[in-house]
Design an enzyme around this catalytic site. Structure first.
Site, PDB file in Angstrom:
ATOM      1  N   GLU A  48      15.156   4.343   6.316  1.00 44.91           N
ATOM      2  CA  GLU A  48      15.259   2.982   5.773  1.00 44.91           C
ATOM      3  C   GLU A  48      16.619   2.390   6.186  1.00 44.91           C
ATOM      4  O   GLU A  48      17.636   3.086   6.178  1.00 44.91           O
ATOM      5  CB  GLU A  48      15.166   3.036   4.230  1.00 44.91           C
ATOM      6  N   LYS A 127       8.364  -3.711   2.536  1.00 44.96           N
ATOM      7  CA  LYS A 127       8.460  -2.959   1.275  1.00 44.96           C
ATOM      8  C   LYS A 127       7.808  -3.759   0.149  1.00 44.96           C
ATOM      9  O   LYS A 127       8.176  -4.925  -0.092  1.00 44.96           O
ATOM     10  CB  LYS A 127       9.939  -2.691   0.983  1.00 44.96           C
ATOM     11  N   CYS A 169      10.443   3.848   0.774  1.00 46.43           N
ATOM     12  CA  CYS A 169      11.296   4.337  -0.309  1.00 46.43           C
ATOM     13  C   CYS A 169      10.703   4.145  -1.708  1.00 46.43           C
ATOM     14  O   CYS A 169       9.816   4.871  -2.108  1.00 46.43           O
ATOM     15  CB  CYS A 169      12.689   3.733  -0.176  1.00 46.43           C
TER      16      CYS A 169
HETATM   17  N1  LIG Z   1      15.996   2.413  -1.302  1.00 45.86           N
HETATM   18  C1  LIG Z   1      15.271   2.671  -2.365  1.00 45.86           C
HETATM   19  O1  LIG Z   1      14.205   2.118  -2.566  1.00 45.86           O
HETATM   20  C2  LIG Z   1      15.825   3.711  -3.287  1.00 45.86           C
HETATM   21  C3  LIG Z   1      14.806   4.253  -4.249  1.00 45.86           C
HETATM   22  C4  LIG Z   1      15.381   5.244  -5.200  1.00 45.86           C
HETATM   23  O2  LIG Z   1      16.499   5.692  -5.052  1.00 45.86           O
HETATM   24  C5  LIG Z   1      14.562   5.678  -6.309  1.00 45.86           C
HETATM   25  O3  LIG Z   1      15.074   6.427  -7.144  1.00 45.86           O
HETATM   26  O4  LIG Z   1      13.383   5.289  -6.383  1.00 45.86           O
END
Ligand SMILES: NC(=O)CCC(=O)C(=O)O
Length: 293
Positions: A48, A127, A169
């Protein structure tokens, strides 16, 4: 035996160390992708925000315009670099994600670009679930201060291999998208991601294994390397879980490339031994089945 993955695939996840200079980051990504291709990888994944620091204050500064597609090189140097790198590597390339500015709406997205071994764009994912959390005394982050969420789930066909599900993510915390991708035949669920040193130890591997056990698919999580000089400390621990939810390859926090050999038997055997995909009771949960094809 049922076929989900048409032929064996060496997967490479690049846990890239990126800094503030986008041009340097792109050139560094190129050298790591070529290294992975030389080692025989047919599908290579970047993290990412692979060409910028991760943080809401950085998104506008590093954002590129992707639409209308294809963008010019001035609109998106990363698009053109990734396309050229995929062609040079002769491998499928999931270009982690980059901040995107949609010119017609002036909205920002966190967007992943996927290229074929000829350098053709074959998929994109914005996303869909924004990383807005507040754990007092530990971490507060609000992507939605700057970003807008994408509005579609993403399944991409790699013609020689089969289908993959792609999300970014925080999307991994919402199992419905993974389940829909698996029900559409995905052999692999890929998440470029940047967890942090608070939520990473708690949930990163657990979520990777959970999506694998739910869906009996391979799962790949690809993080940036940890940089303690950056404002955001990525967790690292890039990993691959197999369809039985074993972690078959995992990095620590430094820059590295991890590999995994994916095969159809591992998927077919667990799916026939524990046949949850054919035992579902969608009559009991029609709201979940509504999204199925
Ligand atoms: N970049 C993100 O979306 C981080 C996501 C994250 O750390 C989580 O705990 O979920």
């Amino acid at each position: 035996m049922a076929t989900f993955l048409k032929k064996p695939l060496k997967l490479a996840l690049v846990q890239l160390a990126s800094g503030v200079d986008k041009t340097v980051n792109l050139s560094h990504a190129r050298s790591k992708v070529l290294e992975a291709a030389k080692a025989g990888a047919g599908l290579i994944v970047l993290p990412e925000c692979f060409n910028s620091p991760y943080g809401t204050n950085f998104f506008p500064k590093y954002a590129e315009t992707l639409l209308p597609s294809p963008p010019t090189i001035e609109q998106s140097p990363s698009f053109h670099a990734l396309s050229a790198i995929a062609a040079e590597a002769n491998a499928y390339l999931i270009g982690g994600s980059i901040p995107e500015l949609e010119p017609s709406t002036q909205k920002y997205y966190n967007t992943s670009l996927v290229f074929s071994p000829t350098g053709a764009l074959i998929g994109t994912h914005r996303k869909t679930h924004l990383f807005d959390i507040d754990i007092p005394g530990k971490i507060q982050f609000k992507e939605s201060d700057v970003l807008s969420p994408g509005n579609k789930l993403t399944v991409i066909d790699l013609p020689e291999y089969g289908k993959i599900g792609l999300a970014i993510c925080y999307d991994i915390r919402f199992p419905e998208g993974a389940m829909i991708a698996a029900r559409q035949g995905a052999f692999l669920l890929v998440y470029p991601g940047a967890f942090n040193t608070t939520t990473g130890p708690l949930h990163w591997a657990l979520l990777g294994r959970a999506r694998a056990v739910d869906n009996q698919s391979y799962v790949a999580l690809c993080s940036p390397a940890r940089d303690l000089d950056a404002a955001y400390h990525a967790y690292g621990h890039t990993l691959v879980a197999d369809p039985s939810a074993n972690i078959v390859s995992e990095a620590e926090d430094k820059e590295t490339i991890i590999y995994a050999d994916l095969d159809n038997d591992s998927i077919a055997n667990i799916r026939s031994g524990i046949p949850i995909s054919t035992q579902r009771r969608f009559d009991l949960y029609p709201d979940v089945s509504a999204g199925q094809k």
